[in-house]
Write a protein that holds these residues in place. Sequence first.
Motif, short mmCIF file in Angstrom:
data_model
loop_
_atom_site.label_atom_id
_atom_site.label_comp_id
_atom_site.label_asym_id
_atom_site.label_seq_id
_atom_site.Cartn_x
_atom_site.Cartn_y
_atom_site.Cartn_z
N LEU A 193 1.16 -1.19 0.21
CA LEU A 193 -0.23 -0.12 -0.16
C LEU A 193 1.22 0.97 -0.36
O LEU A 193 2.28 0.92 0.53
N ASP A 194 0.18 2.41 -0.14
CA ASP A 194 0.68 3.87 -0.56
C ASP A 194 0.69 4.31 0.97
O ASP A 194 0.67 3.94 2.00
N GLU A 195 2.18 4.77 1.11
CA GLU A 195 1.88 5.16 2.58
C GLU A 195 0.53 5.77 3.53
O GLU A 195 0.71 5.44 4.71
N MET A 196 -0.33 6.58 2.70
CA MET A 196 -0.90 7.53 3.18
C MET A 196 -2.70 6.25 3.54
O MET A 196 -2.62 6.05 4.65
N ASN A 197 -2.38 5.27 2.61
CA ASN A 197 -3.04 4.49 2.54
C ASN A 197 -2.94 3.15 3.46
O ASN A 197 -3.67 2.52 4.69
N ARG A 198 -1.22 3.15 4.07
CA ARG A 198 -1.05 2.01 4.75
C ARG A 198 -1.38 2.69 6.64
O ARG A 198 -1.41 2.00 7.55
N ASP A 199 -0.99 4.50 6.31
CA ASP A 199 -0.84 4.12 7.91
C ASP A 199 -2.85 4.14 8.53
O ASP A 199 -2.79 4.05 9.41
N GLN A 200 -2.88 4.42 7.13
CA GLN A 200 -4.27 4.45 7.55
C GLN A 200 -5.34 2.92 8.17
O GLN A 200 -6.02 2.48 9.23
N GLN A 201 -4.81 2.28 7.51
CA GLN A 201 -4.97 0.45 7.74
C GLN A 201 -4.49 0.53 9.34
O GLN A 201 -5.01 -0.27 9.95
N ARG A 202 -2.62 0.59 9.37
CA ARG A 202 -2.37 0.67 10.00
C ARG A 202 -2.92 0.41 11.79
O ARG A 202 -3.32 0.60 12.67
N LEU A 203 -3.98 1.88 11.73
CA LEU A 203 -4.20 2.72 12.73
C LEU A 203 -5.70 1.73 12.95
O LEU A 203 -6.40 1.54 13.86
N GLY A 204 -6.35 1.23 11.76
CA GLY A 204 -7.37 0.94 12.09
C GLY A 204 -7.36 -0.56 13.00
O GLY A 204 -7.85 -1.26 13.96
N LEU A 205 -6.51 -1.33 12.20
CA LEU A 205 -5.70 -2.81 13.25
C LEU A 205 -5.45 -2.35 14.40
O LEU A 205 -6.17 -3.23 15.25
N LEU A 206 -4.72 -1.45 14.98
CA LEU A 206 -4.53 -0.94 15.98
C LEU A 206 -6.02 -0.80 16.68
O LEU A 206 -5.71 -1.43 18.35
N ASP A 207 -6.87 -0.51 16.68
CA ASP A 207 -7.95 0.17 17.16
C ASP A 207 -8.80 -1.50 16.95
O ASP A 207 -8.97 -1.25 18.32
N PHE A 208 -8.91 -2.74 16.38
CA PHE A 208 -9.37 -3.86 16.52
C PHE A 208 -7.80 -4.95 17.45
O PHE A 208 -9.20 -4.89 17.87
N TRP A 209 -7.58 -4.52 17.64
CA TRP A 209 -6.59 -5.08 18.51
C TRP A 209 -6.56 -4.96 19.92
O TRP A 209 -6.29 -5.56 20.91
N GLN A 210 -6.34 -3.00 19.81
CA GLN A 210 -6.77 -2.34 21.61
C GLN A 210 -7.56 -3.57 21.97
O GLN A 210 -8.01 -3.17 23.32
N SER A 211 -9.12 -3.61 21.28
CA SER A 211 -9.87 -4.14 21.78
C SER A 211 -9.80 -5.62 22.10
O SER A 211 -11.44 -6.22 22.41
N ASN A 212 -8.97 -6.53 21.20
CA ASN A 212 -9.16 -7.59 21.68
C ASN A 212 -7.86 -8.50 21.35
O ASN A 212 -7.15 -8.66 19.85
N ARG A 213 -6.81 -7.89 22.29
CA ARG A 213 -6.17 -8.48 22.57
C ARG A 213 -5.04 -9.67 21.87
O ARG A 213 -5.44 -10.45 23.45
#
Length: 269
Positions: free
Chosen positions: A177-197
């Motif tokens: 992914l390009d850097e902007m899209n990549r950052d969006q996806q990693r933040l989405g993963l982070l949000d999900f992981w932080q609620s499903n450790r």
Amino acid sequence: MTGTAFIAPDGGVRVEHVSKSFGPPDARVTVLDDVSLTIGMGEFVSVIGPSGCGKSTLLKVVAGLIEADSGTVTIGGEPVAAAARDKAIGLVPQAPALLPWRTVLDNVRLPLQVNRRANAGRALRDPSELLTSFGLGHAMRKYPGQLSGGMQQRAAIARAFVFDPAIMLMDEPFSALDEMNRDQQRLGLLDFWQSNRKAVMFVTHSVPEAIMLSDRIVVMSAHPGRIATVIDVDLPRPRAEADYATDAFRDLEAVVRGELHRVMEAAHA
């Protein structure tokens, strides 16, 4: 900031003295050399290092896709084969590998439809709820070709969570992914992981990505692949986009880049 050895409880991943080489007997190349690593339950660990240092090979050994020449890997106190049988391992490869003739929802359902008898009695996640959690509730009836690269990768991650695995292994899932899209996806993963450790082993080439996501960063050296150092990420959680701009984040980025520079210099010495 360099961490000491972390002792994983029985529920985590334990890699002990793993070595792996490839090639014919008279020209074997050692890719992993005496690698030991632990990941505790609920811990997010990133593995970073120069190209050819064995990051993806290590992940494949942990996933049971290739067999180590020596050493052991246990997941939840069991051998990898037993953990794979129990669907305790979720794997997200670099490419989404979605079937183009199935809708997004049917792609995520696919693991549940294969070997239904073996799935009996297992803890399963609802595919529709997972897709909604990953922001794809509106795209469930679409086909992969109708989605952006980032949305396809999110669907692949959702599919990996369908068995509610204890351990998630991710091999540079956002690298295409390009850097902007990549950052969006990693933040989405982070949000999900932080609620499903879950326990996560995340292979990446991106220093900011490793810092934003991780509890610890494992820096590997190459030729042969060894663990050079382990860096604790002491940024508070939950994390968000604003953390990129903090002094603590920049300081930690300098530490990680310094370690990478050191191992790359050593490789070319």
